[in-house]
Design a protein around this motif. Structure first.
Motif, short mmCIF file in Angstrom:
data_model
loop_
_atom_site.label_atom_id
_atom_site.label_comp_id
_atom_site.label_asym_id
_atom_site.label_seq_id
_atom_site.Cartn_x
_atom_site.Cartn_y
_atom_site.Cartn_z
N THR A 12 8.73 -0.27 2.24
CA THR A 12 8.26 1.11 2.14
C THR A 12 8.82 1.68 0.85
O THR A 12 10.02 1.54 0.59
CB THR A 12 8.74 1.94 3.34
OG1 THR A 12 8.18 1.38 4.53
CG2 THR A 12 8.29 3.39 3.22
N GLY A 15 10.30 6.38 1.57
CA GLY A 15 10.92 6.38 2.88
C GLY A 15 11.89 7.53 3.11
O GLY A 15 12.58 7.56 4.12
N CYS A 21 4.45 7.47 3.06
CA CYS A 21 4.86 6.81 1.81
C CYS A 21 4.07 5.51 1.59
O CYS A 21 3.66 4.86 2.55
CB CYS A 21 6.33 6.48 1.87
SG CYS A 21 7.38 7.94 2.04
N GLN A 23 3.28 1.69 1.15
CA GLN A 23 3.89 0.55 1.82
C GLN A 23 3.27 -0.76 1.37
O GLN A 23 2.13 -0.79 0.91
CB GLN A 23 3.73 0.67 3.33
CG GLN A 23 4.54 1.79 3.94
CD GLN A 23 4.38 1.82 5.44
OE1 GLN A 23 3.41 2.37 5.94
NE2 GLN A 23 5.32 1.21 6.14
#
Length: 69
Positions: A12, A15, A21, A23
């Motif tokens: 991620t 985070g 967010c 990924q």
């Protein structure tokens, strides 16, 4: 769009919040040329092969993207 629950999460990026967010995932059920999945925080995806991702990692390690950060 693929259900993210079927993907294997690897990383991620951020985070530090709860805003969706970006990924990095692996989709073991996808064709070889689409196994690496990067999602952005707007719900979109980019898919690539492991070889393409490896090339991206190599360029990052060499400092090619340092000016962006």
């Amino acid at each position: 769009m693929t259900d993210l629950s079927s993907l294997e999460p690897l990383a991620t990026f951020c985070g530090k919040c709860d805003c969706g967010c970006p990924q990095l995932f692996v989709d073991p059920a996808a064709p070889v040329e689409q196994r690496v999945v990067i999602t952005d925080d707007f719900g979109r995806q980019v898919r690539m092969s492991a070889d393409q991702f490896s090339s991206l990692v190599d360029e990052a390690k060499s400092g090619k993207f340092d000016a962006i950060a």
